[in-house]
Design an enzyme around this catalytic site. Structure first.
Site, short mmCIF file in Angstrom:
data_model
loop_
_atom_site.label_atom_id
_atom_site.label_comp_id
_atom_site.label_asym_id
_atom_site.label_seq_id
_atom_site.Cartn_x
_atom_site.Cartn_y
_atom_site.Cartn_z
N GLU A 159 0.68 -1.26 -0.16
CA GLU A 159 -0.19 -0.35 0.01
C GLU A 159 0.62 0.95 -0.31
OE1 GLU A 159 -4.06 -1.60 2.02
OE2 GLU A 159 -3.35 -0.14 3.54
N GLU A 228 -7.54 -7.35 -0.94
CA GLU A 228 -7.65 -6.69 0.34
C GLU A 228 -8.96 -6.58 -0.15
OE1 GLU A 228 -5.84 -4.36 3.52
OE2 GLU A 228 -3.39 -4.90 2.56
#
Length: 702
Positions: A159, A228
């Site tokens: 991320e 995710e």
């Protein structure tokens, strides 16, 4: 086994695959729990298990590695392999994951000249050493797919695209370096970077979020992957308990595959427990249940698990259509559409979607009428018959809820158990203290060896008088004593751990002692430059009643890292029978900075247990020397802002569906393998005050 990819899918041994994956973090369960969790994931229709790798526990001291117990990564990967599933290994080594310091070891912070997650020689050298360690460990055990192992994907970084803006050109260059470093390992399976639009070829950039149907990879040669998909949200002390309706979760998954998705992962499929001091910060709770299809104890959560299993079966029936063709898009009306995948002009699979947030609809498709509830997708593997609709939940409803005691659980009260206690000294307790003429930042001072740092100074008063004490802290909490008596408690919350304490005080003539115990609740794990975000006091001011101020921040302060009970090792079972403990009939309750010890006989059976700490304030708990985590039962979430019934229709976010007005957590997981058949030792370090006689041990039933 060969693994490659094209624009449509991952290709495993020459076959394009639609893959369902689920996150299971090995240290958030015990090794004895792993096989059952993985078997239930397989039964639920998963093909892949995804996990981070947790650097801070694998290399607690620079150059000293640990891969045992809950941190036996090789054993975990082999357990997944034994179940016949694949592995996506997210090496990082930054994890975030609401894990302490985002998974970085704290010693990293003290390397001279280091800057995390940017073009910085000392950081890149350490990151490369750890990546090499993990890759070589997997290669030595033949665990990559090319060696016959289960690992079909690996991830570098995590991320970073969310924070890259804060690092400027150093960030852009770091992304390229991380990608090149990963590719140089020649592991023969694809690497991914999640939430990373500038991931260099051939690294696959993937999507993280509640919805990823509109996501497009940064190259037409890459498949559309979702690493995710949040099944709920994490729990923070003082916040409401979040949950995500399965109708919305199923809708998000179906929309993703309708729009060309190929690999999908639930974060989390099993959340588990932040045992010990592993929880990130600030104020992340011990339970990492996540409202996942498998609950914190490893039990199936219905109807979520069953509804998603049925969804996976429906999508699997469409696999050959999805991986071989591009969809034909058809509007069926306002907020109504169909996406049709053909293998031949007469052979197709279809997704019919109603993305209106309130209006149900009847649509006509291929000459037939279909009913589509609002915010739902119907799946037709043969373009004719609906085998699944995301809003129609037929899986059995769950009886009870893991967050509250269920009627079927057997409960053992500790009210009649023999209790011992040890009352800690307030302030400096050993000659290991030191002084400074300033307020020190806490994490740099404690190096996270303890949650606690004592700040002690003196206030001279020429007469008995009243004044105002003003304390400012970066976080996360602090208990204030004046002349060894409790004066005040202050604390922050997850999104802003800083706080102020303003208290009217009465000073005695002469010397007055000010002792402040500052507490961290998990080291920061997310955000740009999160690694240098501090904690502890930064301003102490005394004001008289006329508001004339005296700044005590540059006074001489005496510091003590940790508490007396920690240094004595009161949590250790070897001290269970020590004379250091006080025993008597009048158990002190609602007392700050006190240690309690008792014993209990575990309820019979093989089921996991939970400790009900509703009667306690804030602290940590140990069973037979194993730290089951931090508790904070006294911190209630706000009573407003929640709805009794959450409408699944419409866009979900982490604040949409919440249970309010209660502690984040009162039940604490004790794995069955941590208890003995006979007597078990329970130790509590209570920081604020509670009543241990009301504690109970409960059996968990699925």
């Amino acid at each position: 086994m060969s693994v490659s990819y094209d624009s449509k899918a991952l290709i495993i041994d020459g076959r394009k695959r639609i893959l369902q994956s689920g996150s299971v973090h090995y240290p958030r369960a015990t090794p004895e729990m792993w096989p059952g969790i993985i078997d239930k994931a397989k039964e639920g229709g998963l093909d892949v298990i995804e996990t981070y790798v947790f650097w801070n526990y694998h290399e607690p001291v620079k150059g000293q590695y640990y891969f045992e117990g809950r941190f036996d990564l090789v054993k975990f990967v082999k357990t997944v392999q034994d179940a016949g599933l694949f592995v996506h290994l997210r090496i990082g080594p930054y994890a975030c994951a609401e894990w302490n310091y985002g998974g970085f070891p704290l010693w990293l912070h003290f390397i001279p000249g280091i800057q995390f997650r940017t073009t910085n020689g000392p950081f890149q050298a350490e990151m490369e050493l750890f990546l090499t360690k993990i890759v070589n460990l997997m290669k030595e055990e033949n665990l990559f797919a090319s060696q016959g192992g289960p690992i079909i994907l690996a991830q570098v970084e995590n991320e970073y695209g969310n924070v890259e803006w804060a690092y400027g050109i150093g960030g852009e260059l770091y992304v390229k370096w991380a990608a090149e470093t990963a590719l140089n390992y020649n592991i023969s399976v694809p690497w991914v970077m999640c939430a990373q639009e500038d991931a260099p070829d051939p690294i696959i950039n993937t999507c993280n979020g509640f919805y990823c149907d509109t996501f497009i990879p940064n190259s037409p040669s890459k498949p559309k992957m979702w690493t995710e998909d949040y099944t709920g949200w994490f729990l923070s002390f003082g916040y409401p308990v979040p949950y995500r309706p399965v109708e919305d979760l199923a809708f998000a998954v179906a929309r993703f595959f309708e729009k060309g998705g190929t690999f999908h992962n639930y974060y989390m499929y099993f959340g588990g427990t932040n045992f010990g001091r592993t929880a990130g910060g600030p104020l992340v709770a011990t339970s990492y249940d996540y409202d996942a299809p498998l609950d914190e104890y490893g039990f199936i959560r219905q109807p979520k698990w069953g509804h998603l299993r049925d969804l996976h079966m429906a999508i699997k029936q469409c696999e050959e259509y999805l991986v071989n063709g591009d969809p034909k898009h058809l509007s069926l009306g306002m907020n109504l559409e169909a996406d049709i995948y053909y293998t031949t002009p007469d052979d197709c699979a279809a997704f019919l979607a109603n993305y209106d947030t309130s209006l149900d609809a009847n649509v006509t498709f291929n000459g037939k009428s279909y009913f589509l509830p609002a915010w739902s997708v119907s799946i037709l593997p043969d373009c004719k018959n609906v085998v699944f609709n995301t809003a129609k939940v037929v899986a059995q409803k769950r009886v009870g809820d893991t967050s509250t005691p269920s009627a079927s659980a057997s409960e053992t009260s500790l009210s009649n158990s023999p209790w011992c206690w040890y009352l800690e000294k307030v302030g400096v307790w050993s000659n290991g203290s030191f002084t400074a003429n300033s307020l020190l930042e806490q994490i740099n001072t404690t190096k996270d060896t303890s949650d606690f740092l004592w700040y002690t100074t003196s206030i001279e008063a020429d007469e008995k008088k009243d004044a105002f004490l003003l304390i400012e802290s970066l976080g996360h909490a602090a208990l204030v004593f004046l002349n060894k008596k409790v004066l005040a408690f202050g604390y922050g919350y997850h999104d802003d751990a800083s706080f102020n304490i303003s208290e009217k005080i009465s000073l005695e003539q002469g010397n007055n002692t000010l002792d402040i115990i500052s507490m961290i609740i998990g080291v920061q794990n997310y955000g740009p430059w999160f690694d240098i975000m501090g904690a502890g006091l930064y301003s102490v001011i005394l004001a008289d009643l006329k508001n004339v101020k005296e700044d005590y921040s540059s006074n001489e302060w005496t510091y003590q890292v940790g508490t007396e009970g920690e240094s004595l090792g009161l949590d250790n079972t070897e001290l269970a029978n020590s004379s250091i403990w006080t025993q008597g009939s009048s158990l002190p309750t609602h007392q700050s900075l006190i240690w309690y010890k008792s014993t209990f006989i575990a309820p019979e059976g093989e089921s996991p247990l939970s400790l009900n700490l509703a009667s306690m304030g804030k602290g940590q708990a140990w069973v037979n020397g194993q730290n089951i985590g931090r508790y904070w039962s006294a911190y209630l979430s706000p009573t407003s802002g929640c709805t009794d019934n959450c409408d699944y229709r419409g866009t979900y976010d982490a604040q949409k569906c919440q249970k309010c007005g209660q502690p984040a957590q009162i039940l604490y997981h004790i794995p069955r393998t941590w208890v003995n058949p006979g007597e078990n030792v329970l130790v509590l370090h209570e920081e604020l005050g509670g009543d241990p006689s009301k504690i109970s041990v409960m059996t968990r039933n699925g």
